[in-house]
Write a protein that holds these residues in place. Structure first.
Motif, PDB file in Angstrom:
ATOM      1  N   THR A 425       0.806  -1.420   0.100  1.00  0.00           N
ATOM      2  CA  THR A 425      -0.078  -0.015   0.022  1.00  0.00           C
ATOM      3  C   THR A 425       0.724   1.237  -0.060  1.00  0.00           C
ATOM      4  OG1 THR A 425      -1.930   0.849   0.956  1.00  0.00           O
ATOM      5  CG2 THR A 425      -0.461   0.269   2.471  1.00  0.00           C
ATOM      6  N   ARG A 426       0.089   2.631  -0.303  1.00  0.00           N
ATOM      7  CA  ARG A 426       1.141   3.531  -0.493  1.00  0.00           C
ATOM      8  C   ARG A 426       0.116   4.930  -0.052  1.00  0.00           C
ATOM      9  NH1 ARG A 426       1.944   5.602  -6.094  1.00  0.00           N
ATOM     10  NH2 ARG A 426       2.087   7.680  -4.998  1.00  0.00           N
ATOM     11  N   THR A 427       0.851   5.811   0.237  1.00  0.00           N
ATOM     12  CA  THR A 427       0.463   7.282   0.029  1.00  0.00           C
ATOM     13  C   THR A 427       0.795   8.054  -1.250  1.00  0.00           C
ATOM     14  OG1 THR A 427       1.781   8.039   1.645  1.00  0.00           O
ATOM     15  CG2 THR A 427       0.043   7.009   2.657  1.00  0.00           C
ATOM     16  N   PHE A 428       0.036   9.174  -1.399  1.00  0.00           N
ATOM     17  CA  PHE A 428       0.291  10.084  -2.211  1.00  0.00           C
ATOM     18  C   PHE A 428       1.100  11.253  -1.834  1.00  0.00           C
ATOM     19  CE2 PHE A 428      -2.486   7.279  -3.850  1.00  0.00           C
ATOM     20  CZ  PHE A 428      -2.342   6.752  -5.139  1.00  0.00           C
ATOM     21  N   GLN A 429       1.856  11.991  -2.674  1.00  0.00           N
ATOM     22  CA  GLN A 429       2.303  13.263  -2.605  1.00  0.00           C
ATOM     23  C   GLN A 429       1.321  14.445  -2.029  1.00  0.00           C
ATOM     24  OE1 GLN A 429       4.908  15.455  -5.095  1.00  0.00           O
ATOM     25  NE2 GLN A 429       6.252  13.609  -5.042  1.00  0.00           N
ATOM     26  N   ILE A 443     -10.335   6.105   7.014  1.00  0.00           N
ATOM     27  CA  ILE A 443      -9.354   5.209   7.450  1.00  0.00           C
ATOM     28  C   ILE A 443     -10.066   3.835   7.297  1.00  0.00           C
ATOM     29  CG2 ILE A 443      -8.097   4.554   9.395  1.00  0.00           C
ATOM     30  CD1 ILE A 443      -7.915   7.256  10.391  1.00  0.00           C
ATOM     31  N   LEU A 444     -11.325   3.477   7.441  1.00  0.00           N
ATOM     32  CA  LEU A 444     -11.972   2.441   7.263  1.00  0.00           C
ATOM     33  C   LEU A 444     -11.745   1.607   5.785  1.00  0.00           C
ATOM     34  CD1 LEU A 444     -13.703   0.104   8.579  1.00  0.00           C
ATOM     35  CD2 LEU A 444     -15.775   1.640   8.218  1.00  0.00           C
ATOM     36  N   MET A 445     -11.841   2.810   4.937  1.00  0.00           N
ATOM     37  CA  MET A 445     -11.655   2.497   3.679  1.00  0.00           C
ATOM     38  C   MET A 445     -10.407   1.576   3.643  1.00  0.00           C
ATOM     39  SD  MET A 445     -12.901   5.004   0.959  1.00  0.00           S
ATOM     40  CE  MET A 445     -11.472   5.754   0.692  1.00  0.00           C
ATOM     41  N   GLY A 446      -9.255   1.640   3.872  1.00  0.00           N
ATOM     42  CA  GLY A 446      -8.238   1.256   3.852  1.00  0.00           C
ATOM     43  C   GLY A 446      -8.365  -0.365   4.008  1.00  0.00           C
ATOM     44  N   VAL A 476      -9.656   0.562  13.338  1.00  0.00           N
ATOM     45  CA  VAL A 476      -9.646   1.739  13.145  1.00  0.00           C
ATOM     46  C   VAL A 476      -9.545   2.976  14.065  1.00  0.00           C
ATOM     47  CG1 VAL A 476     -11.064   3.785  11.953  1.00  0.00           C
ATOM     48  CG2 VAL A 476     -10.822   1.614  10.763  1.00  0.00           C
ATOM     49  N   ASN A 477     -10.223   2.335  15.102  1.00  0.00           N
ATOM     50  CA  ASN A 477     -10.110   2.987  16.486  1.00  0.00           C
ATOM     51  C   ASN A 477      -8.810   3.120  16.917  1.00  0.00           C
ATOM     52  OD1 ASN A 477     -12.526   4.218  16.723  1.00  0.00           O
ATOM     53  ND2 ASN A 477     -13.380   2.613  18.252  1.00  0.00           N
ATOM     54  N   ALA A 478      -8.375   1.984  17.021  1.00  0.00           N
ATOM     55  CA  ALA A 478      -6.780   1.779  17.407  1.00  0.00           C
ATOM     56  C   ALA A 478      -6.009   2.799  16.649  1.00  0.00           C
ATOM     57  CB  ALA A 478      -6.201   0.472  17.602  1.00  0.00           C
ATOM     58  N   LEU A 479      -6.114   2.805  15.394  1.00  0.00           N
ATOM     59  CA  LEU A 479      -5.149   3.780  14.650  1.00  0.00           C
ATOM     60  C   LEU A 479      -5.477   5.294  14.694  1.00  0.00           C
ATOM     61  CD1 LEU A 479      -5.300   1.787  11.303  1.00  0.00           C
ATOM     62  CD2 LEU A 479      -3.191   2.712  12.686  1.00  0.00           C
ATOM     63  N   LEU A 480      -6.821   5.529  15.011  1.00  0.00           N
ATOM     64  CA  LEU A 480      -7.227   6.981  15.385  1.00  0.00           C
ATOM     65  C   LEU A 480      -6.480   7.475  16.776  1.00  0.00           C
ATOM     66  CD1 LEU A 480     -10.995   6.604  14.604  1.00  0.00           C
ATOM     67  CD2 LEU A 480      -9.380   8.318  13.638  1.00  0.00           C
ATOM     68  N   ASP A 481      -6.410   6.279  17.602  1.00  0.00           N
ATOM     69  CA  ASP A 481      -5.839   6.738  18.975  1.00  0.00           C
ATOM     70  C   ASP A 481      -4.279   7.064  18.544  1.00  0.00           C
ATOM     71  OD1 ASP A 481      -8.092   6.684  20.379  1.00  0.00           O
ATOM     72  OD2 ASP A 481      -7.826   4.525  20.696  1.00  0.00           O
ATOM     73  N   VAL A 506      -2.063   8.204   5.894  1.00  0.00           N
ATOM     74  CA  VAL A 506      -1.186   7.255   6.435  1.00  0.00           C
ATOM     75  C   VAL A 506      -1.925   6.153   7.383  1.00  0.00           C
ATOM     76  CG1 VAL A 506       0.963   6.720   7.750  1.00  0.00           C
ATOM     77  CG2 VAL A 506       0.725   8.818   6.349  1.00  0.00           C
ATOM     78  N   ALA A 507      -2.955   6.642   8.340  1.00  0.00           N
ATOM     79  CA  ALA A 507      -3.412   5.801   8.967  1.00  0.00           C
ATOM     80  C   ALA A 507      -4.163   4.833   8.025  1.00  0.00           C
ATOM     81  CB  ALA A 507      -4.538   6.669  10.084  1.00  0.00           C
ATOM     82  N   ARG A 508      -4.900   5.357   7.057  1.00  0.00           N
ATOM     83  CA  ARG A 508      -5.745   4.703   6.007  1.00  0.00           C
ATOM     84  C   ARG A 508      -5.010   3.374   5.596  1.00  0.00           C
ATOM     85  NH1 ARG A 508      -8.388   7.251   0.847  1.00  0.00           N
ATOM     86  NH2 ARG A 508      -6.344   7.139  -0.046  1.00  0.00           N
TER      87      ARG A 508
END
Ligand code: ATP
Length: 601
Positions: A425-429, A443-446, A476-481, A506-508
């Motif tokens: 997976t990746r993120t964009f500029q 984030i859930l979409m990830g 997702v909750n854990a990532l949000l935290d 990034v979290a996604r």
């Protein structure tokens, strides 16, 4: 207002409304009940085009084509085969869904004006077929003798279906379709459809197949419009091509836009207005179309979100809210822990990869190995090929030559959704979130690639579908935290500062539980505090055995974070080693000399 809307869109309240109308139909005059049936059919049509255009972003100027096919198939089989009408309806749905699926093959390849023209052509072809295929459709003289609820010739196993009962049957079917649609839209399928709408490239990197999503959207949308057509045929008992012309297609689209594209509730409002409005405007005689046009212009300018905008409500793209998740339930771990010990072999091996754009060689035989549980920085001056390498690995570009070995398979040239499903997976500029989604929904979409339940489970909201959604929402909750985004979880991401949008992206990416995470300039534009959160996320990924590759120009950010640095210059590797060595490497200094990055370095 929000509470009121929540109340009237509550399933039980809707059911009570429907029951009131179903009972009320016995006391209303036949003309009124017939009109109510037209409203219901229009709601079906509006929901159908909304799924395709409002949610999936595929404009349709020929939607009356599906409506016509549904109506003619139903009418023809009822007339000639005399089968029970529910079976005729099923045939209509299957036929129009199949037509939608096939239409998506060429239509899915084009966008914007070309797509608009193609959908227009589809509507015109069906209209011409209805006019010219006289043997089946009756041509411009129309098709008569269709079993009809109006004149009492519509039967089901000896039971005559009159106008009132027919209305009740349409009502039940519509409620079923709307409930299924609501469940579907709130599932990972709905999120995938919308992701394709917003950015096909970003959708691919989330493991969403763009073409399969479009085929599904066309098929479901076509099937619903076909059902509307099937209901229409026995309701009027007589079909002429003029009911399915271009004006009808435009009307359906306008109905959906005025109701509020993307909003399921808005479609109901749009359909009600557009069934009654033309009738009311008949009072203006010759000027009725002018009045119609004026009303449209006013709605478009004053209500950009349509009538749904007045309700100040938004369609949710998630089955549960924070309150549904419950307090004190076991906390989820944000990532699966990968065993790194004793796994010396690289996770991914990039071998002699070259990427050419016309005459420009952006990558010239780059070779690189990334290991689990390590962070590699990819640096280099502007235009040195860093993003191109990430694009090639993530399947956005097909390399001109070379291999990318991942889990013993050469993934070089795989489509991006397949690469993402494999665990990259990746993120964009520039962050590519869905701006109208909340942070939580984004984030859930990830997690999209991880869902196991299918479309039927999503539409019926089965226990398994709910359990899976709940499981990923906990993650997702854990990532949000961890990312410090918990306080923004239910905010619309497009309204938030840039740094938060970046962190959420990034979290996604982490929500997909990847084996390889590639971040393209993740620290650009972040505040100091946000950069710290980002570092926390990246370290957490490494600790869980994820291989991380970070492109960044900020050496302060990279120092102390990365295990290895690879420097590219004009598409070639000029340095590989640690940060210290890089700072004193003459080739690197020369590459950066005179550029802004030299100062950072
Ligand atoms: N789709 C494309 N079509 C044509 N040329 C491209 C394409 N993508 C990248 N390039 C070219 O490839 C070269 C490398 O670009 P790339 O974006 O990979 O550099 P970069 O190192 O990521 O730069 P930056 O730090 O500015 O993002 C540049 O000359 C760029 O113009």
């Amino acid at each position: 207002m929000k509470k009121l809307v929540e109340l009237i869109t509550n399933t039980w309240v809707l059911g009570a409304f429907a029951l009131a109308f179903a009972i009320g139909a016995s006391f209303a005059d036949i003309g009124t009940v017939q009109m109510w049936s037209f409203v219901l059919i229009n709601i079906l049509l509006a929901q159908s085009i909304n799924l395709l255009t409002g949610i999936t972003g595929q404009i349709s100027l020929g939607h009356a084509g599906f409506f016509a096919i549904g109506a003619y198939v139903c009418a023809a089989v009822l007339k000639t085969w005399g089968i029970p009408f529910p079976l005729a309806f099923v045939l209509s749905i299957v036929t129009t869904a199949a037509v939608g699926y096939v239409l998506a093959i060429p239509a899915g390849r084009v966008r914007e004006f070309y797509l608009a023209m193609m959908s227009l052509a589809f509507g015109l072809i069906v209209y011409e077929l209805a006019r010219e295929w006289r043997g089946v459709t009756g041509g411009i003289m129309g098709m008569r003798g269709i079993p009809s609820s109006q004149i009492g010739t519509l039967n089901l196993f000896g039971w005559t279906i009159d106008t009132v009962w027919y209305f009740r049957i349409i009502l039940v079917a519509l409620l079923g379709v709307m409930l299924a649609l609501r469940n579907f839209v709130k599932s990972h399928f709905g999120r995938a459809f919308f992701a394709v709408h917003v950015s096909e490239i970003a959708a691919g990197t989330l493991g969403i197949s763009q073409s399969a999503t479009k085929r599904a959207a066309y098929a479901i949308s076509g099937g619903i419009a076909g059902l509307a057509g099937a209901f229409y045929a026995p309701l009027v008992g007589y079909l002429t091509p003029e009911s399915f012309g271009m004006m009808r297609s435009v009307e359906v689209l306008v109905m959906s836009i005025v109701g509020g594209l993307g909003s399921l509730t808005g479609q109901v409002l749009g359909a009600v207005v557009f069934t009654y409005l033309p009738q009311k405007l008949q009072a203006f005689n010759d000027y009725q179309y002018m009045a119609y046009g004026l009303i449209l212009v006013c709605v478009f300018t004053l209500l950009p979100k349509g009538l749904a905008g007045l309700l100040k409500t938004r369609t949710r793209y998630c089955k549960f809210e924070q309150s549904d998740l419950g307090q004190g339930r076991e906390a989820a771990t944000p990532l699966t822990r990968r065993d790194v010990q004793g796994r010396a072999e690289p996770l991914i091996r990039i071998q002699d990869v070259t990427m050419e754009f016309g005459g420009l060689r952006a990558l010239k035989g780059v070779s690189l190995e990334l290991r689990r549980g390590t962070i590699t920085a990819l640096v280099g001056p502007n235009g040195s090929g860093k993003s191109t390498l990430v694009n090639v690995i993530s399947g956005i570009y097909k390399p001109t030559s070379g291999h990318i070995w991942f889990n013993n398979e050469d993934i070089g040239g795989w489509p991006s959704f397949r690469v993402a499903r494999a665990g990259i997976t990746r993120t964009f500029q520039d962050p590519r979130n869905v701006p109208s989604f909340t942070v939580r929904e984004n984030i859930l979409m990830g997690a999209n690639r991880l869902y196991l339940h299918g479309a039927v489970g999503a539409a019926f909201n089965t226990g398994a579908a709910q359990a899976e959604e709940m499981q990923f929402l906990r993650r997702v909750n854990a990532l949000l935290d961890i990312s410090g985004l918990a306080m923004h979880a239910d905010d619309i991401i497009g309204d938030l500062p840039y740094g938060i949008q970046r962190l959420a992206e990034v979290a996604r990416a982490l929500a997909s539980d990847p084996d390889l995470l590639m971040l393209d300039e993740p620290a650009a534009g972040l505040s100091e505090q946000e950069a710290e959160q980002l570092i926390k996320l990246i370290r957490m990924a490494r600790e869980n055995g994820v291989a991380v590759m970070v492109i960044d120009h900020h050496m302060d950010f990279l120092a102390g974070l990365v295990n290895e640095v690879v420097v590219l210059e004009a598409g070639e590797e000029i340095y590989r080693g640690d940060m210290e060595g890089m700072r004193s490497n003459s080739a690197v200094i020369e590459a950066y000399l005179g550029t802004e990055e030299a100062c950072h370095a």
